[in-house]
Structures are given as C-alpha cells and as structure tokens.
Motif scaffolding. Structure first.
Motif, PDB file in Angstrom:
ATOM      1  N   ALA A  70       0.828  -1.204   0.000  1.00 23.59           N
ATOM      2  CA  ALA A  70       0.000   0.000   0.000  1.00 23.59           C
ATOM      3  C   ALA A  70       0.866   1.259   0.000  1.00 23.59           C
ATOM      4  CB  ALA A  70      -0.928   0.000   1.211  1.00 23.59           C
ATOM      5  N   ARG A  71       1.931   1.268   0.779  1.00 21.22           N
ATOM      6  CA  ARG A  71       2.817   2.433   0.821  1.00 21.22           C
ATOM      7  C   ARG A  71       3.492   2.659  -0.531  1.00 21.22           C
ATOM      8  NH1 ARG A  71       3.989   4.942   5.420  1.00 21.22           N
ATOM      9  NH2 ARG A  71       3.156   4.073   7.334  1.00 21.22           N
ATOM     10  N   GLU A  72       3.793   1.584  -1.218  1.00 18.90           N
ATOM     11  CA  GLU A  72       4.475   1.702  -2.505  1.00 18.90           C
ATOM     12  C   GLU A  72       3.546   2.200  -3.610  1.00 18.90           C
ATOM     13  OE1 GLU A  72       6.582  -1.373  -5.577  1.00 18.90           O
ATOM     14  OE2 GLU A  72       6.911  -1.683  -3.432  1.00 18.90           O
ATOM     15  N   HIS A  73       2.274   1.820  -3.561  1.00 16.48           N
ATOM     16  CA  HIS A  73       1.372   2.116  -4.672  1.00 16.48           C
ATOM     17  C   HIS A  73       0.318   3.188  -4.400  1.00 16.48           C
ATOM     18  CE1 HIS A  73       3.000  -1.827  -5.906  1.00 16.48           C
ATOM     19  NE2 HIS A  73       3.015  -1.215  -7.075  1.00 16.48           N
ATOM     20  N   THR A  74       0.284   3.766  -3.212  1.00 13.81           N
ATOM     21  CA  THR A  74      -0.676   4.820  -2.924  1.00 13.81           C
ATOM     22  C   THR A  74      -0.098   6.162  -3.368  1.00 13.81           C
ATOM     23  OG1 THR A  74      -1.514   3.606  -1.010  1.00 13.81           O
ATOM     24  CG2 THR A  74      -2.043   5.945  -1.115  1.00 13.81           C
ATOM     25  N   PRO A  75      -0.793   6.871  -4.251  1.00 16.15           N
ATOM     26  CA  PRO A  75      -0.247   8.154  -4.734  1.00 16.15           C
ATOM     27  C   PRO A  75      -0.288   9.233  -3.649  1.00 16.15           C
ATOM     28  CG  PRO A  75      -2.427   7.777  -5.636  1.00 16.15           C
ATOM     29  CD  PRO A  75      -2.061   6.542  -4.868  1.00 16.15           C
ATOM     30  N   THR A  76       0.568  10.227  -3.802  1.00 21.65           N
ATOM     31  CA  THR A  76       0.635  11.327  -2.836  1.00 21.65           C
ATOM     32  C   THR A  76      -0.192  12.526  -3.297  1.00 21.65           C
ATOM     33  OG1 THR A  76       2.613  12.173  -3.912  1.00 21.65           O
ATOM     34  CG2 THR A  76       2.931  10.667  -2.049  1.00 21.65           C
ATOM     35  N   PHE A  77      -1.059  12.315  -4.274  1.00 17.11           N
ATOM     36  CA  PHE A  77      -1.879  13.413  -4.790  1.00 17.11           C
ATOM     37  C   PHE A  77      -3.259  12.878  -5.156  1.00 17.11           C
ATOM     38  CE2 PHE A  77       0.217  11.423  -8.310  1.00 17.11           C
ATOM     39  CZ  PHE A  77      -0.786  11.285  -9.253  1.00 17.11           C
ATOM     40  N   LYS A  78      -4.195  13.820  -5.346  1.00 19.20           N
ATOM     41  CA  LYS A  78      -5.532  13.507  -5.836  1.00 19.20           C
ATOM     42  C   LYS A  78      -5.850  14.466  -6.973  1.00 19.20           C
ATOM     43  CE  LYS A  78      -8.132  11.428  -2.126  1.00 19.20           C
ATOM     44  NZ  LYS A  78      -9.320  11.484  -1.301  1.00 19.20           N
ATOM     45  N   ASN A  79      -6.643  14.001  -7.904  1.00 14.35           N
ATOM     46  CA  ASN A  79      -7.102  14.855  -8.992  1.00 14.35           C
ATOM     47  C   ASN A  79      -8.492  15.366  -8.648  1.00 14.35           C
ATOM     48  OD1 ASN A  79      -4.833  14.572 -10.620  1.00 14.35           O
ATOM     49  ND2 ASN A  79      -5.571  12.621 -11.395  1.00 14.35           N
ATOM     50  N   MET A  80      -8.598  16.666  -8.423  1.00 14.58           N
ATOM     51  CA  MET A  80      -9.882  17.287  -8.096  1.00 14.58           C
ATOM     52  C   MET A  80     -10.162  18.376  -9.121  1.00 14.58           C
ATOM     53  SD  MET A  80      -9.866  17.698  -4.028  1.00 14.58           S
ATOM     54  CE  MET A  80     -10.053  16.315  -2.962  1.00 14.58           C
ATOM     55  N   ASN A  81     -11.294  18.241  -9.819  1.00 13.17           N
ATOM     56  CA  ASN A  81     -11.692  19.225 -10.835  1.00 13.17           C
ATOM     57  C   ASN A  81     -10.576  19.422 -11.861  1.00 13.17           C
ATOM     58  OD1 ASN A  81     -14.089  19.540  -9.403  1.00 13.17           O
ATOM     59  ND2 ASN A  81     -13.260  21.226  -8.197  1.00 13.17           N
ATOM     60  N   SER A  82     -10.036  18.319 -12.327  1.00 13.38           N
ATOM     61  CA  SER A  82      -8.938  18.298 -13.307  1.00 13.38           C
ATOM     62  C   SER A  82      -7.722  19.097 -12.839  1.00 13.38           C
ATOM     63  CB  SER A  82      -9.412  18.802 -14.677  1.00 13.38           C
ATOM     64  OG  SER A  82      -9.709  20.178 -14.611  1.00 13.38           O
ATOM     65  N   GLU A  83      -7.542  19.130 -11.530  1.00 12.78           N
ATOM     66  CA  GLU A  83      -6.400  19.821 -10.949  1.00 12.78           C
ATOM     67  C   GLU A  83      -5.716  18.873  -9.970  1.00 12.78           C
ATOM     68  OE1 GLU A  83      -5.917  23.580  -8.032  1.00 12.78           O
ATOM     69  OE2 GLU A  83      -7.212  23.886  -9.777  1.00 12.78           O
ATOM     70  N   LEU A 108      -1.460  15.658  -1.288  1.00 14.48           N
ATOM     71  CA  LEU A 108      -1.996  15.261   0.012  1.00 14.48           C
ATOM     72  C   LEU A 108      -0.971  15.559   1.094  1.00 14.48           C
ATOM     73  CD1 LEU A 108      -3.425  11.744  -0.888  1.00 14.48           C
ATOM     74  CD2 LEU A 108      -4.698  13.865  -0.645  1.00 14.48           C
ATOM     75  N   CYS A 109      -1.457  15.957   2.270  1.00 14.35           N
ATOM     76  CA  CYS A 109      -0.531  16.106   3.391  1.00 14.35           C
ATOM     77  C   CYS A 109      -0.245  14.708   3.949  1.00 14.35           C
ATOM     78  CB  CYS A 109      -1.108  17.035   4.457  1.00 14.35           C
ATOM     79  SG  CYS A 109      -2.524  16.379   5.331  1.00 14.35           S
ATOM     80  N   VAL A 110       0.682  14.624   4.860  1.00 14.56           N
ATOM     81  CA  VAL A 110       1.129  13.322   5.377  1.00 14.56           C
ATOM     82  C   VAL A 110      -0.007  12.566   6.051  1.00 14.56           C
ATOM     83  CG1 VAL A 110       2.703  12.197   6.994  1.00 14.56           C
ATOM     84  CG2 VAL A 110       3.505  14.124   5.639  1.00 14.56           C
ATOM     85  N   THR A 111      -0.815  13.236   6.845  1.00 13.09           N
ATOM     86  CA  THR A 111      -1.901  12.541   7.539  1.00 13.09           C
ATOM     87  C   THR A 111      -2.960  12.039   6.560  1.00 13.09           C
ATOM     88  OG1 THR A 111      -2.963  14.663   7.980  1.00 13.09           O
ATOM     89  CG2 THR A 111      -1.579  13.748   9.725  1.00 13.09           C
ATOM     90  N   GLU A 112      -3.263  12.818   5.520  1.00 18.67           N
ATOM     91  CA  GLU A 112      -4.226  12.372   4.511  1.00 18.67           C
ATOM     92  C   GLU A 112      -3.689  11.162   3.755  1.00 18.67           C
ATOM     93  OE1 GLU A 112      -4.538  15.951   2.258  1.00 18.67           O
ATOM     94  OE2 GLU A 112      -6.348  16.606   3.303  1.00 18.67           O
ATOM     95  N   GLU A 150      -5.135   7.288   3.474  1.00 12.39           N
ATOM     96  CA  GLU A 150      -5.320   6.558   2.214  1.00 12.39           C
ATOM     97  C   GLU A 150      -4.593   5.222   2.242  1.00 12.39           C
ATOM     98  OE1 GLU A 150      -7.164   7.261  -0.540  1.00 12.39           O
ATOM     99  OE2 GLU A 150      -7.989   8.978   0.533  1.00 12.39           O
ATOM    100  N   VAL A 151      -3.408   5.190   2.841  1.00  8.02           N
ATOM    101  CA  VAL A 151      -2.649   3.944   2.949  1.00  8.02           C
ATOM    102  C   VAL A 151      -3.413   2.938   3.795  1.00  8.02           C
ATOM    103  CG1 VAL A 151      -0.558   2.911   3.946  1.00  8.02           C
ATOM    104  CG2 VAL A 151      -0.381   4.958   2.525  1.00  8.02           C
ATOM    105  N   LYS A 152      -4.001   3.382   4.903  1.00  7.59           N
ATOM    106  CA  LYS A 152      -4.769   2.475   5.760  1.00  7.59           C
ATOM    107  C   LYS A 152      -5.978   1.910   5.019  1.00  7.59           C
ATOM    108  CE  LYS A 152      -3.233   4.175  10.150  1.00  7.59           C
ATOM    109  NZ  LYS A 152      -3.540   4.458  11.528  1.00  7.59           N
ATOM    110  N   ILE A 153      -6.601   2.714   4.190  1.00  4.54           N
ATOM    111  CA  ILE A 153      -7.729   2.232   3.385  1.00  4.54           C
ATOM    112  C   ILE A 153      -7.250   1.160   2.415  1.00  4.54           C
ATOM    113  CG2 ILE A 153      -9.375   2.910   1.586  1.00  4.54           C
ATOM    114  CD1 ILE A 153      -9.563   5.641   3.049  1.00  4.54           C
ATOM    115  N   GLN A 154      -6.100   1.396   1.780  1.00  2.00           N
ATOM    116  CA  GLN A 154      -5.544   0.413   0.842  1.00  2.00           C
ATOM    117  C   GLN A 154      -5.157  -0.883   1.553  1.00  2.00           C
ATOM    118  OE1 GLN A 154      -5.402   0.404  -2.461  1.00  2.00           O
ATOM    119  NE2 GLN A 154      -6.504   2.333  -2.407  1.00  2.00           N
TER     120      GLN A 154
END
Length: 119
Positions: free
Chosen positions: A18-31, A35-39, A43-47
């Motif tokens: 999960a740590r290897e494949h979870t991205p550090t960003f999100k695409n919101m409104n094509s932007e 993500l900050c460290v806690t976010e 996401e890693v815990k969800i994965q």
C-alpha cells in the motif's frame, strides 16, 4: 532440494504494498492536489484494508526442504502477525482438469510450477 513455501497475505506485506502504490496526490476538478502526510497515511490504511479483504496471495516465506518447516512457519506467523489464507505450496508438474500433465509446446517437457500441497 527446496520445494515447499508458504503463500498467503500478511498485514506487513499489505502495508509495504500500500505504501508503494498509494499516490501522494488527488485529482480534483482536473487539478492535481498534493496530500498532506496525515491524509496520505489515511489513504494507505484504506488500501491496507482493501488488500487484506481481497484474495491476492503472495509467497511469504523462503523455500524449505520439508513441509514440516513450512508448517512451523505458518504456526509462528499466525501467533505473531495478522495474516490470512496461509497455505503450503510445492514445486510440481502442472496438470490440467483431466489430470494429464501440461506439456510445453516449444520444448515438449512437462511444465513445472507451484501447486497446493496436501499432506
């Protein structure tokens, strides 16, 4: 000859995956939004939860010479870490549904792979 190994899924392996494949960003409104460290950790815990709920199995142990060593590995793993679907697999000639060996068309030799081991 080392032919026995333990396959399954452990929470430690799921954590690394999960740590290897979870991205550090999100695409919101094509932007792209970083993500900050806690976010990201959330996401890693969800994965990790998704991986542990899934059916994927990986090799957790090195290859062993005898099945009793693989069984000892399973007992130690179950007592120390969170894991699921632990089973012993062995190198064997692969067979089709009718029980006939699968032949490699290029070499004419039977295919060898990992198959579930039944005591």
């Amino acid at each position: 000859m080392t032919t026995f190994a333990v396959f399954g899924m452990s929470e430690n392996w799921a954590n690394e995956e999960a740590r290897e494949h979870t991205p550090t960003f999100k695409n919101m409104n094509s932007e792209r939004v970083e993500l900050c460290v806690t976010e990201w950790e959330a996401e890693v815990k969800i994965q990790i939860a998704k991986i542990m709920a899934g059916k994927k199995c990986v090799r957790l142990s090195p290859f062993f010479d005898a099945p009793q060593y693989a069984q000892q590995f399973i007992e130690m793993a179950r007592s120390r870490i969170k894991c699921r679907d632990l089973k012993i697999r062995t190198k064997a000639v692969l067979v089709d549904a009718k029980g006939k060996p699968i032949i490699n068309p290029k070499t004419g030799a039977p295919k060898v792979g990992l198959a579930d081991w039944n005591p």
